[in-house]
Motif scaffolding. Structure first.
Motif, mmCIF file in Angstrom:
data_model
loop_
_atom_site.group_PDB
_atom_site.id
_atom_site.type_symbol
_atom_site.label_atom_id
_atom_site.label_comp_id
_atom_site.label_asym_id
_atom_site.label_seq_id
_atom_site.Cartn_x
_atom_site.Cartn_y
_atom_site.Cartn_z
ATOM 1 N N HIS A 209 0.819 -1.211 0.000
ATOM 2 C CA HIS A 209 0.000 0.000 0.000
ATOM 3 C C HIS A 209 0.856 1.267 0.000
ATOM 4 O O HIS A 209 0.341 2.359 0.252
ATOM 5 C CB HIS A 209 -0.944 0.016 1.207
ATOM 6 N N ASP A 210 2.126 1.103 -0.287
ATOM 7 C CA ASP A 210 3.032 2.251 -0.377
ATOM 8 C C ASP A 210 2.983 2.790 -1.807
ATOM 9 O O ASP A 210 3.336 2.088 -2.753
ATOM 10 C CB ASP A 210 4.457 1.809 -0.020
ATOM 11 N N GLU A 211 2.537 4.011 -1.973
ATOM 12 C CA GLU A 211 2.356 4.572 -3.312
ATOM 13 C C GLU A 211 3.525 5.439 -3.763
ATOM 14 O O GLU A 211 3.438 6.128 -4.774
ATOM 15 C CB GLU A 211 1.055 5.394 -3.363
ATOM 16 N N SER A 212 4.623 5.417 -3.038
ATOM 17 C CA SER A 212 5.782 6.193 -3.466
ATOM 18 C C SER A 212 6.366 5.587 -4.739
ATOM 19 O O SER A 212 6.194 4.401 -5.029
ATOM 20 C CB SER A 212 6.849 6.208 -2.363
ATOM 21 N N ASN A 213 7.073 6.401 -5.509
ATOM 22 C CA ASN A 213 7.673 5.912 -6.759
ATOM 23 C C ASN A 213 8.682 4.803 -6.491
ATOM 24 O O ASN A 213 8.778 3.840 -7.253
ATOM 25 C CB ASN A 213 8.338 7.067 -7.506
ATOM 26 N N LYS A 216 6.862 1.551 -5.875
ATOM 27 C CA LYS A 216 6.338 1.010 -7.126
ATOM 28 C C LYS A 216 7.435 0.338 -7.932
ATOM 29 O O LYS A 216 7.225 -0.700 -8.559
ATOM 30 C CB LYS A 216 5.682 2.126 -7.940
#
Length: 478
Positions: A209-213, A216
């Motif tokens: 659930h980590d949406e940092s680049n 990803k």
């Protein structure tokens, strides 16, 4: 203000000077940096475009180092800079940035990072990058194991750190998983680092659930690591494999879990590093798909460092018998006699002349060539070589023909064998046949080693010994 190799940085607040620092590239001294602003003067005088680019690159270096000065000054006055992970010196931060964000060669990156760590031993990000550059291409199991142990030690040292350390923690784990995957692909080490599976699962959970680049970018690599390290895992992972607090990150019994659909998602990712990781997975999987692995590498090996590593990577050893793999890494056996080094510079001219065999080349020395001089000198004129070089070419051509007439099965290595023998000064079959046993053994080792440096899966010494032992000469030659 920039002057020669330096740049003055003045930091103000409300128009009041707070600090002044001079960034001097000559003090930093890493050779990976560009030549410096002096090159601009040479560029004006000589109209040299390359020198101009070099000067511009040097100024960019100075501006980046100046930004590091400002960053570190501000970080000491304000909160929110925990992501520096212990770094306190601007030189170290600047050099780390230059080594990892600006395209440089591996040895240049190591030099920059060494300066960075020496300047600030507390800069954990620079230390991580340095150790990765030093050991990322290791094939010795002991070296890989030491690196894996170092990474775990770093993780333990920051276990109580919270703010700003998550990205560092994720990178440490991912580097650890990559090292363990390489280690386990080496014979005798398939069960190394049993805790790696747990680390892989926890990393997937943490990134979910980590949406940092950065997250990803890591997500697919982490998922592939789980599949490599826990190949038989299906459904929800056993709770004893997960660290406390991680189980809530993923709905383990649903499509969130990484079944084949995760591999499909990774397959659709265009990142060459993800393609490479998948290629290693398929090469090492029990169902092993060489064709699928090679197909993925075609997209992955656009990066020169991956192309170089692929040849040595133990994970890709199952692909060494693939002609396509050898082609991708540029280490396929020489296809024709014209690919043998003595003839290679003249390959196009020989093809235009219609010379298809070594025997035809030998015959061409006395045949008139249209547009050339007399028959005796025609071939030398056409190839633009002197008499001595022509003699060397003709002797090599005669040897190529003689090796082919031995009637031995060299597989796809006939021309590589010829090339290796020529490198050792062998130009006559009888030199091999009449060679004393001790010298023959030495020649076998030299030839097999030479072919091995040029081809992905060259013949072993036993095979080469069999070839050379099969050479024969007619009695009347003696």
């Amino acid at each position: 203000m920039a002057k020669d190799h330096s740049l003055g940085v003045e930091i103000t607040r409300n128009r009041k000077g707070i600090d002044t620092v001079r960034v001097d590239r000559r003090i930093l001294k890493p050779t990976a940096l560009a030549a410096g602003p002096d090159a601009a003067k040479n560029a004006d005088a000589a109209k040299d475009a390359d020198a101009t680019k070099e000067a511009e690159a040097a100024m960019s270096d100075l501006y980046r180092l100046a930004a590091a000065v400002i960053l570190m000054r501000v970080s000491k006055k304000y909160r929110g800079f925990d992501g520096l992970c212990g770094a306190t010196e601007w030189k170290s931060v600047g050099l780390h940035f230059l080594a990892t964000k600006v395209p440089v060669k591996n040895d240049e990156a190591i030099e920059l990072l060494t300066y960075a760590v020496d300047d600030d031993p507390q800069n954990r990000l620079a230390a991580l990058s340095l150790n990765w550059q030093l050991h990322r291409y290791a094939t010795d199991p002991d070296e890989i194991q030491r690196h894996a142990t170092w990474l775990l030690g770093q993780l333990d040292e920051i276990k109580d750190e919270v703010e700003g350390y998550e990205a560092l923690r994720h990178r440490l784990v991912l580097n650890y998983l990559t090292s363990v995957c390489t280690l386990r692909s080496i014979p005798g080490h398939a069960d190394a680092e049993q805790q790696a599976g747990m680390q892989a699962l926890n990393l997937v959970a943490a990134l979910h659930h980590d949406e940092s680049n950065l997250a990803k970018d890591m997500r697919h690599l982490a998922a592939v690591s789980v599949r490599r390290l826990i190949p038989h895992l299906t459904g929800a992972p056993p709770t004893d494999l997960l660290s406390s607090g991680q189980t809530g990150h993923i709905e383990w019994g649903t499509e969130d879990w990484m079944g084949d659909d995760w591999l499909e998602r990774a397959n659709k990712n265009a990142d060459p590093h993800v393609k490479y990781a998948l290629a290693c997975y398929y090469a090492q999987s029990e169902s092993g798909s060489v064709e699928k692995s090679v197909r993925l590498l075609e997209d992955a090996l656009v990066l020169p460092d991956l192309k170089t590593w692929a040849v040595k990577d133990p994970s890709l050893l199952p692909l060494h018998s693939s002609a396509k793999f050898a082609e991708f890494v540029g280490m396929e056996p020489a296809a024709t006699w014209r690919d043998v080094p003595p003839f290679l510079p003249f390959k196009t001219k020989l093809s235009r002349l219609g010379i298809a065999t070594p025997a035809q080349l030998v015959a061409a020395q006395t045949a008139p060539i249209v547009g050339a001089g007399s028959p005796g000198a025609a071939l030398a004129d056409y190839l633009a070589v002197g008499a001595l070089e022509l003699t060397v070419l003709l002797r090599a051509a005669t040897f190529c023909e003689a090796v082919g007439e031995q009637g031995l099965n060299f597989g796809s290595f006939e021309h590589e064998l010829i090339s290796a023998l020529l490198d050792q000064g062998i130009t006559e079959i009888h030199q091999v046949v009449l060679m004393p046993p001790a010298e023959r053994r030495k020649l076998v080792a030299q030839v097999s080693a030479a072919i091995g440096t040029r081809c992905v899966a060259g013949p072993d010494a036993t095979t080469v010994s069999g070839w050379l032992g099969g050479f024969y000469i007619d009695v009347d030659i003696l």
